[in-house]
Design an enzyme around this catalytic site. Structure first.
Site, PDB file in Angstrom:
ATOM      1  N   PHE A 155      26.305 -26.093 -14.933  1.00 36.09           N
ATOM      2  CA  PHE A 155      26.623 -25.865 -13.427  1.00 36.09           C
ATOM      3  C   PHE A 155      27.676 -24.885 -13.198  1.00 36.09           C
ATOM      4  O   PHE A 155      28.871 -24.713 -13.657  1.00 36.09           O
ATOM      5  CB  PHE A 155      26.899 -27.226 -12.843  1.00 36.09           C
ATOM      6  CG  PHE A 155      25.691 -28.194 -12.756  1.00 36.09           C
ATOM      7  CD1 PHE A 155      24.557 -27.919 -13.342  1.00 36.09           C
ATOM      8  CD2 PHE A 155      25.779 -29.373 -11.989  1.00 36.09           C
ATOM      9  CE1 PHE A 155      23.372 -28.675 -13.031  1.00 36.09           C
ATOM     10  CE2 PHE A 155      24.949 -30.251 -11.686  1.00 36.09           C
ATOM     11  CZ  PHE A 155      23.528 -29.864 -12.436  1.00 36.09           C
ATOM     12  N   GLU A 196      15.267 -21.222 -19.695  1.00 36.80           N
ATOM     13  CA  GLU A 196      15.726 -20.957 -21.155  1.00 36.80           C
ATOM     14  C   GLU A 196      14.804 -20.601 -21.979  1.00 36.80           C
ATOM     15  O   GLU A 196      15.081 -19.433 -22.870  1.00 36.80           O
ATOM     16  CB  GLU A 196      16.323 -22.365 -21.623  1.00 36.80           C
ATOM     17  CG  GLU A 196      17.024 -22.012 -22.930  1.00 36.80           C
ATOM     18  CD  GLU A 196      17.700 -22.991 -23.658  1.00 36.80           C
ATOM     19  OE1 GLU A 196      18.380 -22.910 -24.734  1.00 36.80           O
ATOM     20  OE2 GLU A 196      17.715 -24.335 -23.000  1.00 36.80           O
ATOM     21  N   HIS A 211      19.562 -25.376 -25.182  1.00 39.95           N
ATOM     22  CA  HIS A 211      20.283 -26.239 -24.065  1.00 39.95           C
ATOM     23  C   HIS A 211      19.223 -27.476 -24.015  1.00 39.95           C
ATOM     24  O   HIS A 211      19.647 -28.464 -23.573  1.00 39.95           O
ATOM     25  CB  HIS A 211      20.561 -25.464 -23.138  1.00 39.95           C
ATOM     26  CG  HIS A 211      21.695 -26.039 -22.128  1.00 39.95           C
ATOM     27  ND1 HIS A 211      22.517 -26.727 -22.527  1.00 39.95           N
ATOM     28  CD2 HIS A 211      21.381 -26.271 -20.715  1.00 39.95           C
ATOM     29  CE1 HIS A 211      23.143 -27.385 -21.349  1.00 39.95           C
ATOM     30  NE2 HIS A 211      22.517 -27.002 -20.263  1.00 39.95           N
ATOM     31  N   HIS A 246      21.925 -35.879 -22.723  1.00 38.26           N
ATOM     32  CA  HIS A 246      22.932 -34.809 -22.632  1.00 38.26           C
ATOM     33  C   HIS A 246      24.114 -35.218 -22.413  1.00 38.26           C
ATOM     34  O   HIS A 246      24.682 -35.935 -21.468  1.00 38.26           O
ATOM     35  CB  HIS A 246      22.339 -34.113 -21.131  1.00 38.26           C
ATOM     36  CG  HIS A 246      23.122 -32.744 -20.700  1.00 38.26           C
ATOM     37  ND1 HIS A 246      23.978 -32.418 -21.275  1.00 38.26           N
ATOM     38  CD2 HIS A 246      22.752 -32.093 -19.666  1.00 38.26           C
ATOM     39  CE1 HIS A 246      24.444 -31.340 -20.927  1.00 38.26           C
ATOM     40  NE2 HIS A 246      23.583 -30.960 -19.892  1.00 38.26           N
ATOM     41  N   LYS A 249      18.926 -33.077 -27.345  1.00 33.95           N
ATOM     42  CA  LYS A 249      18.889 -33.849 -26.324  1.00 33.95           C
ATOM     43  C   LYS A 249      17.850 -34.813 -26.106  1.00 33.95           C
ATOM     44  O   LYS A 249      18.166 -35.647 -25.415  1.00 33.95           O
ATOM     45  CB  LYS A 249      19.249 -32.895 -25.047  1.00 33.95           C
ATOM     46  CG  LYS A 249      20.490 -31.944 -24.957  1.00 33.95           C
ATOM     47  CD  LYS A 249      20.793 -31.474 -23.749  1.00 33.95           C
ATOM     48  CE  LYS A 249      21.883 -30.706 -23.444  1.00 33.95           C
ATOM     49  NZ  LYS A 249      22.247 -29.709 -24.304  1.00 33.95           N
ATOM     50  N   CYS A 289      28.639 -28.163 -18.485  1.00 30.95           N
ATOM     51  CA  CYS A 289      27.941 -28.501 -19.507  1.00 30.95           C
ATOM     52  C   CYS A 289      28.158 -27.554 -20.771  1.00 30.95           C
ATOM     53  O   CYS A 289      27.637 -27.756 -21.886  1.00 30.95           O
ATOM     54  CB  CYS A 289      26.215 -28.759 -19.451  1.00 30.95           C
ATOM     55  SG  CYS A 289      26.033 -30.047 -18.244  1.00 30.95           S
TER      56      CYS A 289
END
Length: 414
Positions: free
Chosen positions: A402, A317, A306, A343, A338, A166
């Site tokens: 990830f 975050e 994010h 996403h 998002k 991502c």
């Protein structure tokens, strides 16, 4: 010798809330949701049945259908966004144009042509090896979106593909800027793409308990930083920024949206899916980006987070932003778009960078929609539910993937 400066001269996108930049920006400011029940397949047996699909995409607006059939949907998206962005920048190249030798492509994608992958495995199992398409591999591999853009638009400079989950398209933008800074190109098509709303990926993410199962409320399902968030919503689409050496852009009279000022990276080195508790890795990426931009923490006036809407990511975050920026974190509007688009996985960073650039240009911060219940662990200003008119000089965009990949980008005004 002074560092070559990198500006943004063109934008293009297809995504769940818009088929172009103007519509996307209008919908983002209005807090419109692009999330609905999945239409590409029957999701009735799936834990997660919702997604941010690009439902109005007509590939024949961008290429002949016979050519489109040779590409996975993710490459079709990138082709469309690239065409929009080049047109917006006023750039086109013929095969024998010497300028084209200094124009490259950087495309990020997390899972490449997974639609083709699933389809061709089905062909192999049901009909045997001789019926597998000879185009299967070229449609599956992640680099093909950028490769096709180079072929179709006559772009003969550096061509790279970043595959950092991502964080992929944020890496692509940062790497493209560095390519221009070191004088290996004058112009770079930089962005990302993803078309991952297919049975295999939805089933896998759902089995990992990563997806929202708020199936009865699709538009309210993606709720970053809200105490009742229960997972992310998959989206699809592409976004492209045309990056250009500043003097090159000025000399040709290009309009300039803004400037790429900073690029920071780090690794969590912790877990294949979970971010490191406390957010130390993400904080380092933000600090590196600010150092690269030659800015202080107090210069940041907006962060496009994010902000996936997963319980762990949003809390960590938040901790990372506070670790990176100290007390100034409480003064900064932080929103997650998002909440509207879902996403886009490998394409997310590019779309969010595009929205950051427009936020600076227009002095409007897009909201985090669906924010209703505060979470004590998420205690920053998340611009809940309504856009905010605020002059912005410097903005940051965060992307985490990830594997522990962390990227932060810093943008400034034209």
């Amino acid at each position: 010798m002074s560092r070559r400066r990198v500006v943004i001269t063109g934008l293009g996108t297809v995504n769940p809330i818009g088929m172009n930049v103007a519509d996307t920006w209008k919908k983002a400011q209005a807090g419109a949701s692009g999330i609905a029940r999945i239409a590409r397949f029957d999701p009735s047996d799936f834990r997660a049945q919702i997604g941010g699909e690009v439902t109005e995409f007509d590939v024949e607006q961008y290429m002949p259908l016979k050519d489109a059939r040779r590409l996975d949907r993710n490459a079709q998206f990138f082709h469309a966004a690239t065409g929009q962005a080049l047109q917006d920048a006023g750039l086109s190249y013929e095969e024998d144009d010497p300028e084209a030798l200094r124009v490259g492509v950087a495309c990020g994608s997390g899972i490449g042509g997974i639609i083709t992958f699933q389809d061709e495995v089905g062909v192999l199992n049901d009909r045997g090896p001789r019926r597998v398409s000879p185009l299967a591999i070229t449609k599956i591999i992640s680099n093909m979106a950028g490769g096709v853009a180079s072929i179709e638009f006559n772009l003969f400079g550096p061509n790279i593909c970043t595959v950092t989950a991502c964080a992929a398209s944020a890496n692509a933008i940062g790497d493209a800027a560095e390519i221009i800074r070191r004088d290996d190109a004058d112009v770079m098509v930089a962005g990302g793409t993803e078309a991952g709303i297919v049975e295999l990926s939805v089933a896998s993410f759902a089995s990992a308990r990563a997806l929202s199962t708020r199936n009865d409320d699709p538009e309210g399902a993606s709720r970053p930083f809200d105490a009742e968030r229960d997972g992310f919503v998959m989206g699809e689409g592409s976004a492209v920024l045309i990056l250009e050496e500043r003097r090159h852009a000025i000399d040709r009279g290009a309009k300039i949206y803004g400037e790429v000022l900073g690029y920071g990276m780090s690794a969590d080195g912790y877990h294949i899916t979970m971010p490191r508790p406390g957010g130390a890795g993400a904080a380092r990426a933000m600090q590196h980006a600010l150092r690269n931009a030659e800015l202080e923490t107090t210069d940041v006036q907006y962060i496009n987070a994010h902000g996936t809407s997963t319980p762990a990511n949003d809390a960590i975050e938040t901790a990372a932003i506070k670790a990176a920026l100290g007390d100034h974190a409480y003064n900064i509007p932080v929103s997650s778009t998002k909440s509207m688009t879902g996403h886009l996985l490998g394409g997310a960073g590019a779309l969010e960078a595009l929205l950051c650039v427009l936020a600076i240009r227009d002095g409007v911060i897009p909201p985090t929609i669906n924010y209703q219940t505060p979470d004590p662990e998420c205690d920053l200003d998340y611009v809940p539910n309504e856009a905010r008119d605020v002059p912005i000089k410097y903005a940051m965009s965060n992307s985490f993937g990830f594997g522990g990949h962390n990227v932060a980008l810093v943008f400034g005004p034209a």
